[in-house]
Design an enzyme around this catalytic site. Structure first.
Site, PDB file in Angstrom:
ATOM      1  N   ASN A 103     -10.313  -0.055  -0.217  1.00 22.01           N
ATOM      2  CA  ASN A 103      -8.851  -0.079  -0.134  1.00 22.01           C
ATOM      3  C   ASN A 103      -8.307  -0.634  -1.446  1.00 22.01           C
ATOM      4  O   ASN A 103      -8.448  -1.822  -1.722  1.00 22.01           O
ATOM      5  CB  ASN A 103      -8.425  -0.944   1.049  1.00 22.01           C
ATOM      6  CG  ASN A 103      -6.925  -1.032   1.219  1.00 22.01           C
ATOM      7  OD1 ASN A 103      -6.157  -0.685   0.328  1.00 22.01           O
ATOM      8  ND2 ASN A 103      -6.493  -1.522   2.379  1.00 22.01           N
ATOM      9  N   CYS A 105       0.804  -1.223   0.000  1.00 25.45           N
ATOM     10  CA  CYS A 105       0.000   0.000   0.000  1.00 25.45           C
ATOM     11  C   CYS A 105       0.836   1.272   0.000  1.00 25.45           C
ATOM     12  O   CYS A 105       0.343   2.343  -0.358  1.00 25.45           O
ATOM     13  CB  CYS A 105      -0.952   0.004   1.194  1.00 25.45           C
ATOM     14  SG  CYS A 105      -2.018  -1.447   1.278  1.00 25.45           S
ATOM     15  N   HIS A 130      -3.184   6.997   2.391  1.00 20.48           N
ATOM     16  CA  HIS A 130      -3.647   5.703   1.893  1.00 20.48           C
ATOM     17  C   HIS A 130      -5.078   5.493   2.364  1.00 20.48           C
ATOM     18  O   HIS A 130      -5.394   5.676   3.546  1.00 20.48           O
ATOM     19  CB  HIS A 130      -2.740   4.594   2.412  1.00 20.48           C
ATOM     20  CG  HIS A 130      -3.278   3.224   2.192  1.00 20.48           C
ATOM     21  ND1 HIS A 130      -3.834   2.821   0.996  1.00 20.48           N
ATOM     22  CD2 HIS A 130      -3.354   2.145   3.032  1.00 20.48           C
ATOM     23  CE1 HIS A 130      -4.230   1.563   1.102  1.00 20.48           C
ATOM     24  NE2 HIS A 130      -3.947   1.136   2.316  1.00 20.48           N
TER      25      HIS A 130
END
Length: 314
Positions: A270, A113, A239
């Site tokens: 996500n 990520c 993020h």
């Protein structure tokens, strides 16, 4: 050249939208539970025949068109991804071929990520060193390929998409110095397991505690390296893992009331390495951030790794 700046952005998301109610028909969950725990309402899911390369190339093509550059101007292409199934040729090489970029340095970067912010820093360093004048930096993920659709704790989180930035060498530092690192002792906190049929797993509570306690200091470090304080920021793009994490982190930064906070997680879930460029591209497309304004990018994930920098909004 003393630095680099983001010349243009682009993004792509698949057409299929998976709602919380859709997930409630697949596993024992509910729209209310998902929204309360994660802030997520929908996520985009790629078609079976839609690859990481497909999404990356579409986002990159939009960024390249927005920059006004020709494919031959691009000297470096890097794709941040942890879900591409192709080990060789790299996703970056395939994107370069599709866009007609003739002879770039092309490589993939896997920092989960935190991948896009890590790749952006690497490209910035390359441009500062004179190794190229223009670079394509892409974050692209097909998280649906690594989702265990029977695990209600993780399947509600993940989505697919891509975001891209064209980076150009310049006399000004439009990409600030990176604050990055990792805690390898926590590397199992977020992981893809099983070599042949990998699926996403994480220690959710441990990640939440780490992110909410450690990220504010990393954010301040990135600002300090850019010669700013959080009070100088026009926007913060973290993020997009969980809305509760985003809200807990920004509360600790003492930001101005008018600062734009990216909350694309609500619509996209996500998307791992794609989440930061995807959210930033959407905000600039809506003119939500003034051109030339300072924006904090901040990402974290498997490793546990982190990377963040202040950039000037294109």
């Amino acid at each position: 050249m003393q630095g680099s700046h983001i010349a243009a952005l682009g993004h792509y998301q698949p057409a299929r939208i998976l709602t919380n109610d859709d997930l409630a028909s697949m596993v024992e969950t509910s729209d209310e539970w998902i929204r309360r725990r994660t802030g997520i309402a929908t996520r985009h899911i790629a078609a079976d025949d839609e690859s990481v390369t497909d999404m990356a190339a579409t986002a990159a093509s939009k960024a390249l068109a927005g920059s006004g550059l020709e494919p031959a101007d691009i000297g470096l292409v890097t794709v941040a991804t942890c879900t591409s199934i192709d080990r060789s040729p790299s996703t970056a090489a395939q994107v370069a071929a599709r866009l007609g970029i003739p002879s770039p340095v092309a490589f993939d970067l896997n920092n989960a990520c935190a991948g896009f912010c890590t790749a952006l820093a690497c490209a910035d360093h390359a441009l500062r060193a004179g190794a190229a004048r223009h670079a394509l930096v892409i974050g692209a993920e097909k998280m649906s390929d690594v989702t265990d659709w029977s695990d209600r704790s993780t399947c509600v989180l993940l989505g697919d998409g891509a975001g891209a930035a064209v980076l150009s060498a310049s006399g000004d530092a439009g990409v600030g110095p990176v604050a990055w690192g990792s805690d390898p002792t926590r590397s199992d906190a977020v992981r893809l397991v099983d070599d042949w049929h990998p699926h996403f797993e994480q220690e959710g509570q441990a990640v939440f505690r780490w992110a909410t306690s450690q990220l504010p200091a990393i954010a301040r470090e990135a600002c300090e390296r850019a010669g700013l304080t959080p009070a100088d920021l026009a926007a913060v793009v973290t993020h997009q893992a969980n809305l509760r994490i985003i809200e807990a982190v920004v509360r600790q930064l003492e930001l101005r009331e008018d600062v734009v906070i990216a909350q694309d997680v609500t619509d996209s879930g996500n998307t791992s390495a794609a989440s930061v460029p995807l959210a930033l591209s959407k905000l600039t497309e809506r003119n939500a951030i003034p051109s030339g304004a300072p924006v904090l990018l901040l990402a974290f994930g498997g490793g546990l790794s982190w990377a963040g920098q202040v950039v000037t909004c294109p």
